[in-house]
Design a protein around this motif. Structure first.
Motif, PDB file in Angstrom:
ATOM      1  N   HIS A  61     -17.469  13.248  20.545  1.00 25.41           N
ATOM      2  CA  HIS A  61     -18.790  12.631  20.564  1.00 25.41           C
ATOM      3  C   HIS A  61     -19.930  13.657  20.550  1.00 25.41           C
ATOM      4  N   HIS A  66     -22.507  14.606  17.145  1.00 25.18           N
ATOM      5  CA  HIS A  66     -23.954  14.815  17.288  1.00 25.18           C
ATOM      6  C   HIS A  66     -24.384  16.272  17.266  1.00 25.18           C
ATOM      7  N   HIS A  98     -19.053   7.085  13.827  1.00 18.04           N
ATOM      8  CA  HIS A  98     -20.026   7.070  14.917  1.00 18.04           C
ATOM      9  C   HIS A  98     -21.432   7.422  14.424  1.00 18.04           C
ATOM     10  N   HIS A 102     -24.901   5.097  14.784  1.00 15.51           N
ATOM     11  CA  HIS A 102     -26.248   5.478  15.223  1.00 15.51           C
ATOM     12  C   HIS A 102     -27.290   5.189  14.158  1.00 15.51           C
ATOM     13  N   HIS A 238     -29.001   7.843  25.284  1.00  9.82           N
ATOM     14  CA  HIS A 238     -28.268   8.499  24.200  1.00  9.82           C
ATOM     15  C   HIS A 238     -28.699   7.995  22.821  1.00  9.82           C
TER      16      HIS A 238
HETATM   17 ZN   LIG Z   1     -23.364   8.821  19.990  1.00  7.56          ZN
END
Ligand SMILES: [Zn+2]
Ligand SMILES: [Zn+2]
Length: 381
Positions: A61, A66, A98, A102, A238
């Motif tokens: 993650h 990110h 992921h 987002h 987040h």
């Molecule tokens: Zn995330």
């Protein structure tokens, strides 16, 4: 007959999730009652579970999806191995999906696990059928395709995950003398707990909790969830500040993933930890407070007096933001031209700190205002 629009079932994941859950719910307690578990099996469950969980949160993650920090190759290998042990697909597939989550959050057509499609879908349903929204596309993960460890794990995923999930518990079982007990706890129960705690971030953390930073999407801050997910429960923060290596930004917020990354940076295993400037965080929170205050005033009959106060606050807020922006650009320009004298840079930093503080105080004032507004609908003269 079901409608033709029903997406085709993915049997591998359906059987995998059903079988592991069934074993965890039936065989694990049965074996515990009939035979009992050794402490070694429980210890392996806890340690192995933590390694897997943290590999997903700190590795899959915050590192790969990110890019909130850079990690030494040894740490990346560790995350790649124990991440594969978590049975949540390869880093490449996970992170690419992921990033789409987002980018298109809550968009039912493009967010692979949109919470707007309900609890079941965002929790696990999205993996059980071949939905168009879940289409795998690595266009948004070119950087990951250049990472040798990521690609090795992707290309040898099956072998790694089988070794980690069957080979390792088997070895531990041989060592402890109770192979079945070890396979049940360190193998199956660990997987099921790892799975559902991670899945809760996509489901519950988009349904249940506070929204202190933004209400533009469904993501929530939830302390209880953070406790079970190595800090990932601060999901509202987040989603607005995804480049921050922290999710729980206050010292008292439970975020072991953040602590792990910070500790790794002290021993040279991580660097370039990214954080969002405190001023931007204060601004987001104040924005939300003003928004909520406005909504409350809309419903009040004595709103004129309160509105005046609120407008004063809003003016102060925008003045503070204006000054902050100017300071930022001055700092940036001077840094570019290498003209920034040390004393001036220090002066700017001090002023930014003061502005941060003034916003913090303003948030307190607004909170008190809203409290009083509840108690007496007309403001004190
Ligand atoms: Zn995330
Ligand atoms: Zn989310």
């Amino acid at each position: 007959m079901k409608t033709v629009s029903e997406a085709p079932r993915i049997w591998v994941t359906t059987i995998l999730f059903a079988a592991t859950a069934l074993v965890a719910l039936v065989l694990v307690p049965l074996y515990g009652i009939v035979h009992g578990f050794q402490w070694q099996a429980w210890a392996a469950f806890a340690v192995y579970g933590a390694l897997c969980g943290l590999s997903i949160t700190a590795g899959y993650h915050r590192l790969w999806s990110h890019r909130t920090y850079e990690a030494h190759w040894s740490l990346r290998w560790l995350f790649a191995l124990f991440g594969a042990a978590s049975l949540q697909n390869s880093i490449l597939v996970w992170s690419s999906g992921h990033r789409r989550h987002h980018r298109h959050v809550d968009d039912n057509d493009h967010d692979p696990y949109s919470a707007k499609r309900g609890f079941w879908f965002s929790h696990i349903g999205w993996m059980l059928r071949d939905y168009p929204s879940g289409k795998v596309d690595f266009d948004n993960a070119k950087d990951l395709q250049r990472d040798k460890i990521v690609m090795f794990q992707h290309n040898h995923y099956l072998a790694i995950t089988l070794t980690m999930n069957i080979g390792l518990p088997l070895l531990l079982g041989i060592w402890s003398g109770d192979i079945i007990g070890m396979m049940l706890l360190a193998g199956v129960l660990r997987i099921v707990v790892n799975h559902h705690t991670t899945f809760f971030i996509n489901s519950l953390a988009h349904i249940w909790g506070r929204r202190p930073y933004t209400d533009e999407n469904t993501a929530r801050d939830n302390d209880l969830l953070a406790f079970f997910t190595f800090g990932e429960g601060y999901h509202n923060y987040h989603h607005i500040f995804q480049t921050d290596y922290r999710n729980g930004i206050r010292w008292y917020q439970w975020d072991p993933t953040k602590w792990l990354i910070k500790t790794a940076s002290w021993v040279g295993l991580a660097r370039n930890l990214k954080t969002v400037p405190a001023m931007r965080i204060q601004r987001a929170m104040l924005d939300m407070q003003f928004k909520r205050a406005e909504q409350k005033l809309q419903q009040s009959s004595h709103r004129d007096g309160w509105r005046k106060l609120l407008e004063q606050e809003a003016q102060q807020f925008s003045a503070a933001l204006g000054e902050w922006k100017e300071l930022q650009s001055r700092r940036y320009e001077n840094a570019r031209e290498r003209l920034l004298a040390k004393w001036e840079s220090a002066a700017i930093r001090t002023r930014v700190k003061e502005l941060e503080y003034s916003l913090k105080m303003q948030r307190k004032r607004l909170a008190i205002m809203m409290d009083q507004f509840h108690q007496s609908p007309a403001p004190a003269a």
